[in-house]
Every structure is written in structure tokens, then in C-alpha cells.
Design an enzyme around this catalytic site. Sequence first.
Site, short mmCIF file in Angstrom:
data_model
loop_
_atom_site.label_atom_id
_atom_site.label_comp_id
_atom_site.label_asym_id
_atom_site.label_seq_id
_atom_site.Cartn_x
_atom_site.Cartn_y
_atom_site.Cartn_z
N LYS B 191 42.06 -1.16 -10.13
CA LYS B 191 41.54 -0.48 -8.98
C LYS B 191 40.06 -1.38 -8.62
CE LYS B 191 39.05 3.37 -8.02
NZ LYS B 191 38.45 2.73 -6.75
N GLU B 266 31.29 -0.22 -19.27
CA GLU B 266 30.12 -0.90 -18.96
C GLU B 266 29.39 -0.12 -17.78
OE1 GLU B 266 30.66 -4.72 -21.05
OE2 GLU B 266 29.00 -3.87 -20.19
N CYS B 300 23.76 -4.69 -12.83
CA CYS B 300 23.82 -3.75 -13.81
C CYS B 300 22.79 -3.92 -14.86
CB CYS B 300 25.05 -3.42 -14.73
SG CYS B 300 25.71 -4.96 -14.91
N GLU B 401 17.90 4.38 -12.81
CA GLU B 401 18.58 3.27 -12.26
C GLU B 401 18.58 3.37 -10.65
OE1 GLU B 401 22.75 2.30 -12.77
OE2 GLU B 401 21.93 0.31 -13.28
#
Lengths: 504, 500
Positions: B191, B266, B300, B401
Site C-alpha cells: 500500500k 522503520e 527519516c 521529529e
Amino acid sequence: MTSVTLSTPITGEYEQPIGLGQFNARSTLRRSRVSNHLNSQKSSQINPSNEEVLCSVYEAGEKDVDIAVQAARKSFEGPWAHVTPEGRGKLLVKLAELFEENLNLLAAIESLNNGKGIALAKGDITHSASCLRYYGGWADKIEGKVIDTDPERFNYTRQEPIGVCGQIIPWNFPLLMWSWKIGPAIACGNTVVIKSAEQTPLSALVAAKLIVKAGFPPGVINVISGFGKTTGSALTHHMDVDKIAFTGSTVVGRQILKASAESNLKKVTLELGGKSPNIVFNDADIDNAIAWVNYGIYYNHGQCCCAGSRIFVQEGIYEKFVERFKERTAKNVVGDPFDPKTFQGPQVSKVQFDRIMGYIEQGKSEGATIETGGSRHGTKGYFIQPTIFSNVQPNMKIMQEEIFGPVCSIAKFTNEVDAICQGNNTTYGLAAAVHTANLNTALRVSAGLKAGTVWVNTYNSVHHQLPFGGYKESGIGRELGEAALANYTQTKTVSIRLTNAPFY
Amino acid sequence: MSDLFVDLTAPNGRKYKQPIGLFINNEFVGAKSGKKITTINPTDEREIATVHAAGSDDVDIAVKAARKAFKDPSWRDVATSTRGGLLNKLAKLVEEHAEVLATIETWDNGKPYSVALGEDVKGVVDVFRYYAGWADKIHGQVIDTTPNKFAYTIREPVGVCGQIIPWNYPLSMASWKLGPALACGNTTVIKAAEQTPLSILYLATLIKEAGFPPGVVNILNGYGQEAGAAIATHPDVDKIAFTGSTATGRQIMKLASVNMKNITLETGGKSPLIVFDDANLEQAAKWAHSGVMENSGQICTATSRILVQDVVYDKFVELYKEKIKLISKIGDPFKDDTFQGPQVSKAQYERVLGYIEAGKKEGATLTTGGVPYKDVNGKGFFIEPTIFTNVKDNMTIYREEVFGPFVVISSFKTEEEAIDRANDTTYGLGAAVFTQNITRGHKIARRIESGTVWINSSNDSDFRIPFGGFKQSGIGRELGEAGLAAYTNTKAVHVNLSGC
């Protein structure tokens, strides 16, 4: 002139290079040409199907070998050192694709020069391409290790190429043997001088043109033709060759080891002869066993290092087996390699033909019984009838020495221990096979046989993913699979001190 | 025009046929859910296209297709070298269609076209080729115990793998998931992110052309809450691989527990970049800049927390500001000289602006940027590269983040302090250390709690080297040989050789 026009029933006319495939790193002008030779010696190529001369090919002399080695050294330390592992892999994969695109041409040359049936020749080319592609995939996966000893040090290993590799290949599977050598050597970052067999130089020279087309920098792969005693010897004695890989007879293998000792102790790997046992138990599926035993000896006209030339059948089915094997043998079609119906073509040369016929005479005079065959097939071309000897003794020449033709011996055994004992009664140890329906028999006998490959319920089932090589006098080292990479790398340990010396 | 394709013309003039359906069994079909996703061009805020969005029924159909394909001899019995051959073929096709793929990527995600073409799409080709090479080299072991036992291991495919990928590197992330999964013989339901649904649908046409049997790769678009959750909870999915936010990663872990599916994640990062006084400051500034400013900060492993040794702090901050001036050209991503495109969506844009406000409120010093950039025809989700200094370790802009062109720069005194503060985070994805002292570099690398440590570079990844997180940055590793472990199950076979 460095090429001639030849013709095959499949391709019609084609251009056959006859010079040396040297890609002289010094001169970019000569980059894509098959170069001129210093030595003017030529070797005649005979078509083994009709004994006619095809053409003559230039033979590399000592000076030519030296030029090739220099080109290989220059490129090893120059442009090739800057090609990334990924780049090497891409070149090998491209070469594999070119082999596939030129399948018909390469197969036709193989059949013309070697005499093998055209269907089998096509199989050879397909497998060669797969082998090159397989090693193309390894190129960027050759990894060292980080090894933790203590907090004072950071240690790791590098897997580095060896350098300039001399490779000498035989005539029984010319291009296939070429790919088995080139694949791993190049994947690991080496450069190569490869000498084809004097009987079958033609396909290697055409492959040399594909190397240029694939985009290999000059000097990375150098292809030379020549005789063992001259060209081969120059290569094995050369002081700037770091490694020799040889496939051929055990007799020559010994000389190669000596040459290394006499010169610079170059690393040596050898794939030599065999006298492989093909063992059939009472409970084997007899139809399958017959098919594989027949294929095991007569495939490639018996010209296989791993041929199943000593057949051992358990006494319970011995008589039945011999009868059915004779019938099966008689069905093998011997004839023109370009006829798609042909299974067995001619032996590769007169020398081989005479040798095999000599063994047949030997067998007769030592008292063995000829069950079928035993004579020449036809009057033109080096064709020999598929031959079975029975009533053989283990010390007979035909039981101890490698014949390398469509000639096998068949004997009985009583039980597992006897089978293993008779199977191992040889100075060779390349391959073996066990035919049985019992899993434990298969596992125990495979463990007991002293051979580099043991097949169960099959024969000659070689694959580029599976290591292949000899025990005892059948060789040193393993080819194919991940194992081949060890032949073409050397380990460097790097140990970095992270703290002060404990002493001053 | 059909309900499953639209003809589009990209801002760079390229015309192509964009699939908009779900890709199941090698065919494009409509979604039974009736739901749609409309994707926006973040450069000018205009609509690009509307695609079908899968609901749980559609996911069920895709999973059934993947299961059938997994058992079918046309995939199950394929020789490993042949599997590799299909991946190689796919790599070649991606190479041939590179420009279209890069165009879609830039249009939908906003990254500069030169980067989409030269890095993202090229990376996809490289990853597929790399894993193609592994397909026939996944070895089990033969393990000698006693003469009565013949024991060996086989590395089998896991089965039907659900894969959920993010929007920051749409095609790249697809290749990191598909490469190893297919090399190991699995089938997948993948997806894409709702912000970037388009490029993977074009990739689907190449998967079919490469010759993968129907059902081996099934590609869906859909909302995370619906399609993503349906995949994570599906009882007939054997494994889930997810790349995205830590918050969603937690959700996936919970949902996956329904049938104990194998999980790899991840997730996020707040990666530290440490600059010592003996570092080459020019190089440190260069890498520190690209380490967070590339891809509009949507990385990331962005090294978004910079710790500089006090004696070189001021000089470093000046150098960093200079790099921004010199390199961070904001603009239309289809223009050759653009370095920084827009953020991917309005939501992301507002999020980053929110962190800028938080930084100001918490009392940090806004040194550069901190405002939207309106000079691309007055539209688009552009934000100026932003630096905050005088940041305290407990501030949200230091701990959370941000995922934008946003960096915090703090100073430290000693090596021990740097290591402690670098590790003072719930994340552990990447880290960078700048020093000319080789001993210090290696020693610090061992002390930092992070899946990747770069010495004298940042975000310098390579698909042949394992990549993944410590702590809440993830579970498992992708890339390199290590990437295969997530997609194989080891089976041990013991054969009793004794008579009893």
C-alpha cells in the site's frame, strides 16, 4: 589477416577470428581489435565429423604470453582497480546477455569445432550465460567481516582480488569452461589471461569480440590460443602471474603444480580427471536408473571429467540391468552433430580417438567381455560405438584409468559396505552417484563416498549454484557456487589500535 | 476515458497514461469501497488526479490473490535464478521508463526532478538489480551433530507480505520492500501513501511487463486507517513491513498481534550530528546541511539535532548559514537549479510551521528562516530553511521529529557529554560524528545507540549496507544481505539415520 570465413548449417557463413584476442592496455587504438601476434605459429583446426581442415589459428608464443600478462597487470593496477564491484557485476551480466543474443552462432561453432550435438551445444551456451549472470550477481556481495576481539582494537577483514590470473581450459565444454573461469575471477576484481584448448579455440575467439562489445576495459580479459607445452607452460611459469586455474588431465595438472613451485609459488586450483562410480541398488527405480546410467557415461561422448564410467549394480538386479542397459545403449543415435536427432557425435580429435580405441583393445586383451560396441562407428570422422565391458577386475587398466570416451565397465556388488569400498577403489574422487529408493541408504552411501559431488538418483546434474571439485587426485579447490569466490580472493586482516601501547 | 486510467500532461510537458485503479492479479480494477483519494501537486496546490482507494473488502481480495499466487507452481516452483531474472528484467524496465517515473515523483511529491531522476529512480534500478543477484544465493546450512542425524536448514519465503510505505521516497521505498521480498520468493500486497499514490501505479505496469505471475505483486492505494489497518489485521497476511511514523508503527504492532504476524518497522528519528573541535568544519557544515535539508527535510535519518563543541560553535553556525545561502535554492522542482521543493502536503506544511511557533514560544532563538516561502507564484507548501539555536534539551523542537527543513544547533563541552546527549532520545536511527581523530571516531561509533553511524558524512546510505533503528526507530533491518532476513523463515530438517 586475423579472421577467416567459415560456414555452418545453422548460421551459414560467419567471420571467425583467428588472431589472439589481446586487448592491449597500452594502445587505445588497438582497443577493439583482435591483435596481431608476434609468433607466426598456427595450429590447424580439424572438423572431427569429417576430418577436414576448418582453418588455422595463431598460437601464442612466449612473447605473446608476456604481452598478454603485461596488459592484464596494467589494467589490474589501472582502470580496472577503479571499476566498482557493482560495475564489474553489470559487465558480467551484459556479457551473459550477449551470449544469449548470439546463442545460435556460438552453439554452431561449438558443434563445428568440438563435434557435440547441436542441441547439447545450445545447452552449453545457455548454461554459460547463466553462470556469467550468477557471478555478475556476486560481484557486489563479496564481504569481509568485522571481528570483535577486545575494546582496544577495531579489526576487520577485506576480501581482495588476487591479481593477474592465468586460466587454462579444456576442449570438452569449451565455452562452458570459459564461463566457469571468467565468472568468479572477474566478479572478485581480478584480470585474466585465458588460454583455450588447442583442439577448440574457435568459440573463445568469438567470445573475445563479445567482451569488447560488453564494455570491459582493455586488458581485463585476454584470450589466447596455443598448445599446452608452449603457450600453457609460458603462462604457468610466468613470474608476474599470481594464480593459475587449470581444468584438464591429471598428468598435466601435476606439471602445473611443478611449474608453480619452480616459478613464483603462484596459487593453483585444479579440476582434473575422474573415474566416477555410478552405483545402483536393488531397490532403485530401474527405469530412471537406466536413463541416468546411460546419460552418465555417454553424455558428451564420454568426454566428461565426472563421467560415470564405472557402473556398480547390486547382485539382485545385475543380470536384468545389464540386458536393459545394452538395449538402451543401442538406442543412442550416433551421427552428424548438426542433425537434431544426434545424441553422440564424434570424439574431438584423432589423438583422442586412437587413445580410446587403444583402451578398448586393452580391455579385450586383459580378458574383459564386450557386451556391446567395441569398434569404430562408420568410416569417416572420429566416431566410436557406445561400448560396455563386463567381467572386469578392479586392477584392470580399463577400471583404473580415465578413458574419456563412450566406454564403460559394469560390475556387481553385494551390499552397502562393498559398494562404498569398490566405489572408493580409485586414485580419483571427482563425482559419484547412488540410485536407491531408500533415503537412509542414499545418505549413508553419500557420506561414505570420497567424491566432491555425489548425485542421488541422477547423474551429471551440475549447476552454477553448487560447488564442484575433486577429492584425491581429481583436483584442488572447488569451482561454482559461492565456493569459487575463495579461489579468486585473498583475505587481508586489518587491525586498528584504539588505545595507547601498554608498554613504552 | 476509462474508469481505471487517465491521460495526464505533467508540468514539464510530458504526456503519459496514469493508472488510477487498484493493481490486483496483474490487472487494474476499481475499488469495491467506492472511496477515492485525490492527490495534490504541492508546488501549486492544484489537483493532479483521483485514484481508487481500497477498503477492507478490496484488501481481502488482494490478500486472496497473493495467497493463491504464493501456492501456485508458476511462482512457488520457479528456479531461484529465474526469480532473479524477473527482478533484473524489472530493473531494466524501470531504467527504460526512468523519465516518466521521475516526472510523476516530482509532480506528486515535490522533490526536485534532477534528484528524482538521478537518485530516486536510479536507486530503484540499483536495488532491484542487487536483490536480483541475491535470489539464487540464499543458502541454508548443513549442521553436523552426531552420525545418527543428518540436519539441514532451508530458508523459505515467509508467505504473503503486507507492505506499507511512506510518501517521502515513494518509488525508492517500494523497491526496498519489493526487492528482498520477491528475491526470497514471497508474494506481496503493498500500500502506497495517500499523499503520493501515483508513481507506484505506473510501476505496476512494469511489474506485469517484466513477467511476474498474476497475484505475486498487488498494489493498493488507500487510507492508513482503513486499508493500512485492514492489511495489518488480516489473518491471512504472514508478515507486515512498515515504514512511517513511530506513532503509526506502534499501531501496526498492536494490530499485527491478532495473528502474531512477523513485523519489521522503520520509524522516526531525531538523529544527532556531533562536531568536534578537530573536525574539518567546512566539510562538517556541508554534510550537516545536506543531512537535514535534502528532500525538504523529509528524511527519516535526517541529522536534525546538531551538537557542536563549544570552541568551534560560532564558526560552525556561520558556516552553516552560508551553506543555506549558497545551496538551499527554493523553487519549482521541475526547474534544474532548484535544491528545495515544497513540503509534500498542507498537513505536513502546517506541522512544520507549528514546530516553528513552538520553538519561538519555548524561548529558543530563531537564527534563520522560520517563515513560509511565497515566491513560487505565490503558491505551494514551501518553507524557508530554519535554524534554531539556544535550544534546551527538554524543548519539543529538540526532542520531537519535525520532518522539515528545520535544524536545532546546540553546543557541548566534553566528549562524554556529547555521547550522553546524543543518546538522550527515544529514537536511534542515524547518527553522525565529525572528527579527524580516527580513534575517537571508531570509539564513539560504538557508544552511540543508533542503527547507522556515519563518520565524517551524513545520510550517506548505500543499498548494500544494512539500515534500521535502535530503540523506537524500528525493528529489524533493511538493505544489504541483512534485508533478506525479514523475508525468510528458517526451517530445520532433521533426518534420523539410526535404525531406531
